[in-house]
Design an enzyme around this catalytic site. Structure first.
Site, PDB file in Angstrom:
ATOM      1  CB  ILE A  24     -12.914  -2.507  -0.717  1.00 48.89           C
ATOM      2  CG1 ILE A  24     -12.125  -1.071  -0.834  1.00 48.89           C
ATOM      3  CG2 ILE A  24     -13.818  -2.439   0.330  1.00 48.89           C
ATOM      4  CD1 ILE A  24     -13.086   0.090  -0.934  1.00 48.89           C
ATOM      5  CG  ASP A  25     -13.146  -6.563  -4.903  1.00 50.49           C
ATOM      6  OD1 ASP A  25     -12.417  -7.040  -4.250  1.00 50.49           O
ATOM      7  OD2 ASP A  25     -14.500  -6.874  -5.253  1.00 50.49           O
ATOM      8  CE  LYS A  26      -6.703  -1.597 -11.108  1.00 49.17           C
ATOM      9  NZ  LYS A  26      -6.099  -2.142 -12.419  1.00 49.17           N
TER      10      LYS A  26
END
Length: 343
Positions: free
Chosen positions: A153-155
């Protein structure tokens, strides 16, 4: 003869070979600027060195740095592949572990943590923390530097990730992700009053001007097929709380999908959600939104639940985590504003 071929192959692996065809709508643009937008993890200096060295060709001819790319140009590039340290070093970083057994581990990732080491992020990642927590994480071919990971998942997205602790578990889970049989639900706050539940689908690929963000395309050659189903959970006037169920798992999928239908995620800087997109012109409202941005200085997106067939028991397991404090506080502010301003 065999030794010579093997050595030649080793040398070939030290370079990136790229072939890019400019599309029919391409505006005249200097070759170095064009390549900066299209080549990941590079620098202008690296590109200019390649142009000077004659390893950048347009329509099979060596060009100068002043060359301007035109529609349908065929650009080929050979870049030296910079050596990267693929060894992942263990770091004692606190993790919120939701569940763990001999095969899998579930982590509730906090916003701001990068999932795996990569360009400009070789330390402080989830994988560094996992390597400290576990003695050995499995890898799959082509997955160097990302041990145990079958998705990400994105930062600046918070929420659930499943990590494989054995090679068998990794292969078993990777197959479920590939077949889109994993159940993944996110909760998001989007700009605008979303009238009804729906589905967004299309080909998702990198933006032609800014490779850090994704765009939707009708042409399958420009992206990968993607599907997101969304459901309205709560209407709060100028924003809507939604649940998104992923059918595919592309980079920035929910963020790009919601922007494409005119509902960027609240506080999502990359996709335009960090501006006041809906509402009144009153100074008091502007101050309210800016205060809410400060509470939640990242996209309002949280991976809330994850369900999959367990690699050992072969039974369906389901995990869920509540939204984190920053998201919860922003949501409460919107609820308060919405209830106080209903006519």
């Amino acid at each position: 003869m065999t030794d010579h071929l093997e050595n030649e192959q080793d040398e070939q692996e030290l370079y990136e070979h790229l072939r890019i065809v400019a599309d029919k709508g391409q505006a005249l643009l200097r070759i170095d600027k064009f390549l900066m937008n299209r080549v990941e993890n590079t620098s202008r200096n690296r590109i200019q060195n390649a142009i000077d060295a004659g390893t950048v060709k347009v329509n099979e001819k060596v060009i100068k740095a002043s060359y301007k790319v035109k529609p349908f140009d065929v650009i080929t590039v050979v870049l030296p592949d910079p050596p990267r340290d693929t060894e992942v070093y263990p770091e004692d970083i606190p993790l919120e572990i939701i569940y763990e057994d001999d095969d899998v581990l579930l982590v509730n990732k906090e916003a701001g943590m990068v999932v795996h080491p990569g360009f400009n992020n070789y330390t402080g990642t989830l994988v560094n923390a996992l390597t400290f927590h576990l003695n050995q994480l499995p890898t799959l071919p082509g997955n160097t530097g990302r041990p145990g990971l079958v998705h990400r998942i994105d930062k600046d997205t918070s929420g659930l990730l499943v990590i494989a602790k054995s090679e068998w578990a990794m292969t078993f889970l990777a197959k479920q992700f590939y077949e889109h049989s994993i159940s993944r639900k996110y909760v998001a706050l989007a700009w605008g009053d979303i009238a009804e539940d729906g589905t967004v689908s299309g080909y998702i690929g990198r933006n032609l001007k800014d490779r850090r963000i994704m765009d939707m395309y009708e042409d399958e050659e420009k992206g990968k097929w993607s599907v997101t189903h969304y459901k309205v959970l709560e209407r709060l006037g100028y924003v809507t709380l939604i649940e998104c169920q992923l059918e595919t798992g592309r980079t920035h999928q929910i963020r790009a999908h919601m922007k494409s239908i005119g509902h960027p995620l609240f506080s999502d800087e990359s996709y335009g959600g960090d501006k006041i997109l809906k509402g009144t012109t009153f100074a008091k409202y502007k101050q309210f939104v800016e205060n809410t941005f400060k509470l939640l200085p990242r996209q309002a997106l949280h991976a809330r639940s994850l369900g999959f067939i367990h690699p050992k028991t072969k039974e369906f397991v389901h995990f869920e985590v509540p939204i984190p404090e920053d998201f919860r506080l922003a949501l409460e502010k919107w609820r308060s504003y919405s209830s106080n301003n209903q006519s």
